[in-house]
Design a protein around this motif. Structure first.
Motif, mmCIF file in Angstrom:
data_model
loop_
_atom_site.group_PDB
_atom_site.id
_atom_site.type_symbol
_atom_site.label_atom_id
_atom_site.label_comp_id
_atom_site.label_asym_id
_atom_site.label_seq_id
_atom_site.Cartn_x
_atom_site.Cartn_y
_atom_site.Cartn_z
ATOM 1 N N VAL A 178 0.875 -1.167 0.000
ATOM 2 C CA VAL A 178 0.000 0.000 0.000
ATOM 3 C C VAL A 178 0.916 1.222 0.000
ATOM 4 C CG1 VAL A 178 -1.726 1.325 1.285
ATOM 5 C CG2 VAL A 178 -1.884 -1.164 1.179
ATOM 6 N N ILE A 179 0.672 2.137 -0.933
ATOM 7 C CA ILE A 179 1.536 3.302 -1.082
ATOM 8 C C ILE A 179 0.689 4.568 -1.185
ATOM 9 C CG2 ILE A 179 3.321 1.952 -2.253
ATOM 10 C CD1 ILE A 179 2.383 3.221 -4.907
ATOM 11 N N VAL A 184 -2.430 10.127 -3.240
ATOM 12 C CA VAL A 184 -3.452 9.135 -3.547
ATOM 13 C C VAL A 184 -3.002 7.800 -2.962
ATOM 14 C CG1 VAL A 184 -4.584 7.847 -5.396
ATOM 15 C CG2 VAL A 184 -4.262 10.304 -5.626
ATOM 16 N N LEU A 185 -3.933 7.111 -2.309
ATOM 17 C CA LEU A 185 -3.636 5.818 -1.695
ATOM 18 C C LEU A 185 -3.874 4.708 -2.709
ATOM 19 C CD1 LEU A 185 -2.836 4.879 1.235
ATOM 20 C CD2 LEU A 185 -5.228 4.255 1.516
ATOM 21 N N LEU A 186 -2.858 3.870 -2.917
ATOM 22 C CA LEU A 186 -2.918 2.809 -3.921
ATOM 23 C C LEU A 186 -2.403 1.500 -3.346
ATOM 24 C CD1 LEU A 186 -1.234 4.786 -6.837
ATOM 25 C CD2 LEU A 186 -3.677 4.293 -6.689
ATOM 26 N N VAL A 187 -2.874 0.402 -3.912
ATOM 27 C CA VAL A 187 -2.260 -0.894 -3.632
ATOM 28 C C VAL A 187 -1.693 -1.395 -4.950
ATOM 29 C CG1 VAL A 187 -4.501 -2.085 -3.814
ATOM 30 C CG2 VAL A 187 -2.564 -3.251 -2.777
ATOM 31 N N LYS A 188 -0.364 -1.561 -4.974
ATOM 32 C CA LYS A 188 0.335 -1.904 -6.205
ATOM 33 C C LYS A 188 1.490 -2.846 -5.895
ATOM 34 C CE LYS A 188 -2.039 0.881 -8.877
ATOM 35 N NZ LYS A 188 -2.952 0.363 -9.932
ATOM 36 N N ARG A 189 1.952 -3.508 -6.940
ATOM 37 C CA ARG A 189 3.161 -4.323 -6.831
ATOM 38 C C ARG A 189 4.361 -3.409 -7.074
ATOM 39 N NH1 ARG A 189 3.579 -9.616 -6.762
ATOM 40 N NH2 ARG A 189 1.433 -9.877 -7.537
ATOM 41 N N LEU A 190 5.357 -3.485 -6.191
ATOM 42 C CA LEU A 190 6.547 -2.647 -6.322
ATOM 43 C C LEU A 190 7.766 -3.489 -6.668
ATOM 44 C CD1 LEU A 190 6.331 -0.162 -3.289
ATOM 45 C CD2 LEU A 190 5.530 0.183 -5.634
ATOM 46 N N GLU A 191 8.595 -2.943 -7.561
ATOM 47 C CA GLU A 191 9.899 -3.516 -7.861
ATOM 48 C C GLU A 191 10.901 -2.368 -7.936
ATOM 49 O OE1 GLU A 191 9.691 -5.637 -11.520
ATOM 50 O OE2 GLU A 191 8.383 -7.239 -10.740
ATOM 51 N N VAL A 220 3.319 2.853 2.678
ATOM 52 C CA VAL A 220 2.540 2.748 3.909
ATOM 53 C C VAL A 220 2.811 1.417 4.592
ATOM 54 C CG1 VAL A 220 0.199 2.706 4.872
ATOM 55 C CG2 VAL A 220 0.753 4.278 2.989
ATOM 56 N N GLY A 221 2.838 0.340 3.807
ATOM 57 C CA GLY A 221 3.090 -0.976 4.383
ATOM 58 C C GLY A 221 3.021 -2.058 3.326
ATOM 59 N N ARG A 222 3.472 -3.239 3.708
ATOM 60 C CA ARG A 222 3.478 -4.387 2.805
ATOM 61 C C ARG A 222 2.230 -5.229 3.040
ATOM 62 N NH1 ARG A 222 7.224 -7.342 -0.167
ATOM 63 N NH2 ARG A 222 6.792 -9.570 -0.314
ATOM 64 N N VAL A 223 1.619 -5.694 1.959
ATOM 65 C CA VAL A 223 0.438 -6.553 2.057
ATOM 66 C C VAL A 223 0.911 -7.975 2.337
ATOM 67 C CG1 VAL A 223 -1.592 -7.451 0.849
ATOM 68 C CG2 VAL A 223 -0.869 -5.074 0.487
ATOM 69 N N VAL A 224 0.433 -8.551 3.442
ATOM 70 C CA VAL A 224 0.915 -9.863 3.875
ATOM 71 C C VAL A 224 -0.183 -10.923 3.911
ATOM 72 C CG1 VAL A 224 2.844 -8.914 5.192
ATOM 73 C CG2 VAL A 224 0.623 -9.182 6.305
ATOM 74 N N TRP A 225 -1.434 -10.523 3.637
ATOM 75 C CA TRP A 225 -2.559 -11.469 3.668
ATOM 76 C C TRP A 225 -3.722 -10.820 2.948
ATOM 77 C CZ3 TRP A 225 -7.453 -10.722 5.651
ATOM 78 C CH2 TRP A 225 -8.261 -11.859 5.837
ATOM 79 N N LYS A 226 -4.577 -11.665 2.345
ATOM 80 C CA LYS A 226 -5.792 -11.149 1.739
ATOM 81 C C LYS A 226 -6.952 -12.067 2.089
ATOM 82 C CE LYS A 226 -6.006 -13.579 -2.673
ATOM 83 N NZ LYS A 226 -6.327 -13.460 -4.095
#
Length: 230
Positions: A178-179, A184-191, A220-226
């Motif tokens: 989450v960035i 703007v707040l987004l959930v994306k894959r980062l590399e 903001v943080g890393r997504v560790v579960w869905k």
């Protein structure tokens, strides 16, 4: 006697917070309440008592007997009469150690056009096994649950999915985060990219990839579960 117990719980909470160096506002957020909740409890006696789930979460966080925060003495029936049976501190801690209540934040992490940042006041809680969290190397107080909005991360994340976000500061590694980007707040894959850049990637191929300076991207943080509906 009951009033004295309530006053003692308020005083004990203030002492425990001071010993940990954590504010009442932060503790309120941890238990999924608005930031003034525990201040009102301590200063005005409103609510008069902590709710059971709130008390349990706080007692677990501080590692104390729940009775120190106002839990009633348990009673058991023996031979037709009632006998007070306070559980030992060890028994309380064993019970408290089983679960962690993680706050839900109502502001959606967008997997589409984006959600503008706003005040993140918890709107509820989702319970996780402390044993599972420990196995994942996760600290409950650094976690929050956010609902995904949009389709740009499909099929990995779908609109309405809930994600567990770990806000513990860690070295960046590739994965879903989450960035905040351009407020703007987004959930994306980062590399990581060349020259101090980050690749901001949508799993849905219909959305273009972005490459931005790492200085422009607030992680903001890393997504560790869905979790989500079938």
């Amino acid at each position: 006697m009951e009033a004295e117990t309530d006053a003692g719980a308020r005083s004990r909470l203030v002492v425990l917070a001071a010993m940990r160096g954590i504010s009442l506002a932060s503790l309120s957020a941890m238990i999924g309440r608005n930031q003034t909740y525990l201040q009102q409890f301590v200063r005005k006696g409103s609510p008069r008592k902590l709710e059971e789930n709130d008390r349990r979460t706080l007692a677990h966080f501080f590692g104390v007997n729940e009775a120190e925060l106002g839990a009633p003495v348990a009673a058991k029936i023996i031979g037709g009469g009632r006998e007070a049976a306070a559980r030992s501190p060890a028994a309380y801690r064993a019970s408290l150690a089983e679960w962690a209540d993680v706050p839900r934040l109502p502001l959606g992490a967008s997997a589409g056009p984006g959600a503008h940042a706003a005040e993140e006041i918890p709107s509820g809680r989702l319970r996780f096994s402390n044993r599972w969290l420990k196995a994942q190397g996760l600290e409950p107080v650094m976690l929050s649950v956010i609902e995904v909005e949009g389709d740009s991360m499909e099929p990995t994340l779908r609109d309405g999915d809930e994600i567990l976000v770990d806000r513990t500061p860690r070295p960046l590694r590739s994965g879903i985060h989450v960035i905040r980007l351009d407020d703007v707040l987004l959930v994306k894959r980062l590399e990581t990219g060349p020259g101090g850049t980050l690749r901001v990637i949508s799993d849905n191929a219909a959305y273009p990839r972005m490459e931005r300076s790492a200085l422009d991207v607030e992680i903001v943080g890393r997504v560790v579960w869905k979790g989500g509906r079938l």
